[in-house]
Enzyme design. Structure first.
Site, PDB file in Angstrom:
ATOM      1  N   PRO A 171       1.062  -0.703  -0.187  1.00 17.16           N
ATOM      2  CA  PRO A 171       0.238  -0.059  -0.225  1.00 17.16           C
ATOM      3  C   PRO A 171       1.159   0.959   0.016  1.00 17.16           C
ATOM      4  O   PRO A 171       0.787   2.490  -0.434  1.00 17.16           O
ATOM      5  CB  PRO A 171      -0.447  -0.418   1.681  1.00 17.16           C
ATOM      6  CG  PRO A 171       0.358  -1.328   2.668  1.00 17.16           C
ATOM      7  CD  PRO A 171       0.971  -1.789   1.505  1.00 17.16           C
ATOM      8  N   GLY A 174       5.300   3.742  -4.654  1.00 16.93           N
ATOM      9  CA  GLY A 174       5.605   5.195  -4.993  1.00 16.93           C
ATOM     10  C   GLY A 174       5.202   6.191  -4.419  1.00 16.93           C
ATOM     11  O   GLY A 174       5.223   6.552  -3.210  1.00 16.93           O
ATOM     12  N   THR A 201       0.067  -5.604   2.317  1.00 19.67           N
ATOM     13  CA  THR A 201       1.296  -5.568   3.435  1.00 19.67           C
ATOM     14  C   THR A 201       1.199  -4.332   4.441  1.00 19.67           C
ATOM     15  O   THR A 201       0.662  -3.633   4.487  1.00 19.67           O
ATOM     16  CB  THR A 201       2.703  -5.830   2.862  1.00 19.67           C
ATOM     17  OG1 THR A 201       2.669  -4.643   1.838  1.00 19.67           O
ATOM     18  CG2 THR A 201       2.820  -7.639   1.973  1.00 19.67           C
ATOM     19  N   GLY A 229       3.151  -3.667  -6.777  1.00 15.65           N
ATOM     20  CA  GLY A 229       4.245  -1.993  -6.037  1.00 15.65           C
ATOM     21  C   GLY A 229       5.581  -2.460  -6.529  1.00 15.65           C
ATOM     22  O   GLY A 229       5.231  -1.896  -8.180  1.00 15.65           O
ATOM     23  N   GLY A 230       6.751  -1.575  -5.980  1.00 13.93           N
ATOM     24  CA  GLY A 230       7.696  -1.194  -6.964  1.00 13.93           C
ATOM     25  C   GLY A 230       8.805  -2.551  -7.237  1.00 13.93           C
ATOM     26  O   GLY A 230       8.658  -3.667  -6.963  1.00 13.93           O
ATOM     27  N   ASP A 231       9.991  -1.772  -8.101  1.00 17.75           N
ATOM     28  CA  ASP A 231      10.813  -2.818  -7.623  1.00 17.75           C
ATOM     29  C   ASP A 231      11.776  -3.698  -7.167  1.00 17.75           C
ATOM     30  O   ASP A 231      12.098  -4.459  -6.357  1.00 17.75           O
ATOM     31  CB  ASP A 231      12.270  -2.641  -9.111  1.00 17.75           C
ATOM     32  CG  ASP A 231      11.657  -2.250 -10.537  1.00 17.75           C
ATOM     33  OD1 ASP A 231      10.676  -2.418 -10.305  1.00 17.75           O
ATOM     34  OD2 ASP A 231      12.768  -1.144 -10.921  1.00 17.75           O
ATOM     35  N   SER A 325       8.363   3.816  -7.945  1.00 13.93           N
ATOM     36  CA  SER A 325       9.250   5.510  -7.767  1.00 13.93           C
ATOM     37  C   SER A 325       9.981   4.758  -9.559  1.00 13.93           C
ATOM     38  O   SER A 325       9.621   5.680 -10.192  1.00 13.93           O
ATOM     39  CB  SER A 325       9.703   5.283  -7.484  1.00 13.93           C
ATOM     40  OG  SER A 325       9.116   5.853  -5.840  1.00 13.93           O
TER      41      SER A 325
END
Length: 599
Positions: A171, A174, A201, A229-231, A325
């Protein structure tokens, strides 16, 4: 082919045509907001042609009030691009406003209907996908149901599509929109009848711990795991799975007087000596904190030994819906940073293999033997500038993603370099950066485009058909190349690492699954020269590797030893402190729900 049956009831005329290997249906339907069409279905897809088109035989299109109406050419959608077909009973089907000559107002008729849900690609950006819906109507209910049943039969033959997925949502990724992004794509999973178990999470490291402690039997009940989510969040999940299930020898140790490893050469699941290195502080998707205790101590791992679950794994895949991001992994594997595109490629069961790097930090234990701490990376591991930026950015977490730009500027102005020794295994196709100055001058004047370098695309020949790499014997000293000096940065790219700030990535021609690491050494140089390198990195079509102070080498394995003042390693956005480090790449270790960038 021979026609074996006709059907004519209530203005219905459905034809069944059977060939040697396939059957074909054809009939007239009303397509919502278009008009009457001749519809044809075969195992490869659905196609239709507008019956009341204004086009004549000589013209390719018709216009009314200067507007293009309908092309006389067939329109079609492949079965591979269809994810759901639904019978929706009696209702209105609208005719297009300009379907009849001289009529500006359309009308609607009531009839039985069914919808076809599929994907459409952007004309300007083929890698950008969007859902599309076609609604067909017919006065006969049984005709609609028969077409729906036939299409669902064809869809059931698409066996590579997932039926059950485990979804983890970060949640806070980014700009804190992880849950919002999942809610925007969740309906198409329901439409495609893909079961999802969704876990949001609540803290960093939760997904990794869950993946590590999950039994093989439970994991086998899913066709894959999806990260929203991100990397960094994706890295957390693959580490949770691979740390306990991937078996492989460690990479060679860096040169030392006493190279004694505390464990056997093969990494067995839950070896108590294999731990994950402790990072600095982090809480965001690009740099997630994982619980860094030795595996088998606090995670409570309970693998079901009755079920084999190893990697590479042909059935189990990973998915990534971007909300980070930078989202470099998504951009490199789908071609576009778009949650809907990623979701559609997941439900359609697209597949692309991805190399994974194993990064090992070596430490002396109390018995003076080398103790390995293991991490896995899907995109990049960097030292020096890259490590300093992520460390500096932790001081400005309140700034959100913009903190990386601010931290990068501060680190650039400090212009630190670090003493280190790097050794890498030579490979036959490896070429050094000879003549970089001449190529840079040509590039400056637009004379060199390096067209001989093949960019990784969907259905890439290099990733899919190139022979397996024969790794040189690491025990042979002659197979190693050693470089020692002061470096502004040391980077190892698994993939090109394209993102919005570096449109071609660090290494534009890096492939997703060719079995190579791209080692990029930036030697100490004047600040102005390094700025030139960074500006080339940020420019589309730039040449950031074509400088005399830049060395680029393709390899499968490298080692690193720092001396004097130390930086830290940035491993997929996560901090790893290591004075001695080894890394190796595993070709196609995991499969993703993705198709690769479209041309």
């Amino acid at each position: 082919m021979e026609r074996i049956g006709d059907f004519d009831e209530h203005q219905t005329n459905t034809q069944y045509i059977v060939g040697q290997e396939s059957s074909i249906l054809t009939s007239n339907f009303f397509l919502d907001h278009v008009g009457e069409v001749s519809l044809t279905l075969n195992p490869n897809g659905l196609s239709w042609k507008f019956i009341n088109s204004l086009c004549n035989a000589e013209e390719d299109h018709s216009t009314c009030l200067g507007l293009k109406i309908v092309s006389k050419h067939e329109t079609s959608i492949n079965i591979t691009d269809v994810y759901a077909v639904e019978f929706i009973d009696w209702g209105l089907v609208h005719e297009t406003l300009l379907a009849n000559p001289g009529c500006l107002l359309g009308h609607a008729s009531e009839m039985y209907r069914f919808t076809v849900h599929g994907v459409v690609r952007s004309k300007n950006q083929p890698s950008l996908w969007a859902p599309t819906v076609y609604t067909f109507g017919h006065v006969d209910k049984s005709t609609c149901q028969m077409w729906v049943n036939r299409m669902n039969t064809y869809l059931s033959m698409e066996t590579d599509r997932p039926k059950s997925l485990l979804v983890y949502v970060n949640p806070g990724s980014g700009k804190g929109k992880g849950c919002q992004i999942w809610e925007s794509v969740a309906p198409i999973f329901s439409q495609a009848k893909v079961k999802t178990k969704v876990i949001v999470t609540e803290r960093a490291g939760q997904a990794s711990e869950a993946m590590s402690s999950m039994t093989n039997r439970e994991l086998s009940s899913y066709d894959g795991v999806v990260a929203v989510g991100g990397d960094g969040f994706f890295n957390e999940i693959i580490n949770g799975i691979l740390m306990s299930r991937h078996r492989a020898p460690y990479p060679p140790l860096p040169p030392d007087d006493e190279q004694v490893v505390e464990t056997e050469s093969d990494v067995l699941p839950h070896d108590p000596t294999v731990t994950v290195a402790a990072p600095l502080v982090s809480n965001e998707d690009e740099s997630p904190l994982l619980s860094r205790s030795p595996l088998g101590e606090s995670h409570g791992v309970n693998l079901d030994q009755d079920v084999e679950f190893a990697f590479p794994n042909e059935r189990f895949r990973f998915g990534l819906i971007p909300s980070g991001s930078t989202d470099a992994i998504v951009i490199c594997t789908t071609g576009f940073r778009d949650p809907m595109t990623s979701a559609l490629q997941i439900i359609l069961g697209r597949r692309v293999s991805l190399d994974i790097a194993q990064v090992v930090r070596w430490e002396k234990s109390r018995t003076s033997k080398k103790k390995p701490h293991v991490r896995y990376a899907a995109s990049f591991a960097g030292y020096g500038f890259y490590g300093d930026v992520i460390t500096e950015s932790e001081k400005y977490r309140w700034m959100g993603p913009k903190r990386y730009d601010y931290a990068g500027t501060k680190v650039f102005l400090k212009h630190r370099s670090y003493e280190a020794s790097v050794a890498y295994l030579k490979v036959e196709s490896e070429q050094t950066n000879v003549g970089a100055n001449a190529r840079r001058i040509k590039a400056f004047w637009g004379l060199s485009k390096e067209s001989e370098r093949l960019i990784c695309r969907a259905k890439c020949d290099i990733c899919n058909t190139a022979p397996q790499i024969e790794k040189p014997d690491p025990q042979q000293e002659s197979n190693w190349v050693r470089v020692k000096g002061r470096f502004l940065s040391i980077g190892a790219a698994v993939i090109s690492c394209r993102n919005e700030k570096a449109p071609d990535g660090l290494v534009a021609h890096a492939h997703l699954a060719d079995g190579f690491l791209h080692l990029v050494l930036i030697k100490d140089c004047p600040r102005a020269f390094y700025l030139w390198h960074l500006t080339q990195l940020a420019r589309k079509g730039g040449t950031p590797l074509d400088f005399d102070f830049v060395e680029h080498h393709k390899t499968t394995t490298f080692t690193f030893t720092s001396s004097g003042e130390e930086s830290v390693w940035n491993v997929d956005g996560e901090i790893l402190q290591a004075q001695k480090l080894s890394a190796q790449v595993f070709r196609g270790l995991i499969d993703l729900f993705a198709s690769g960038p479209e041309t």
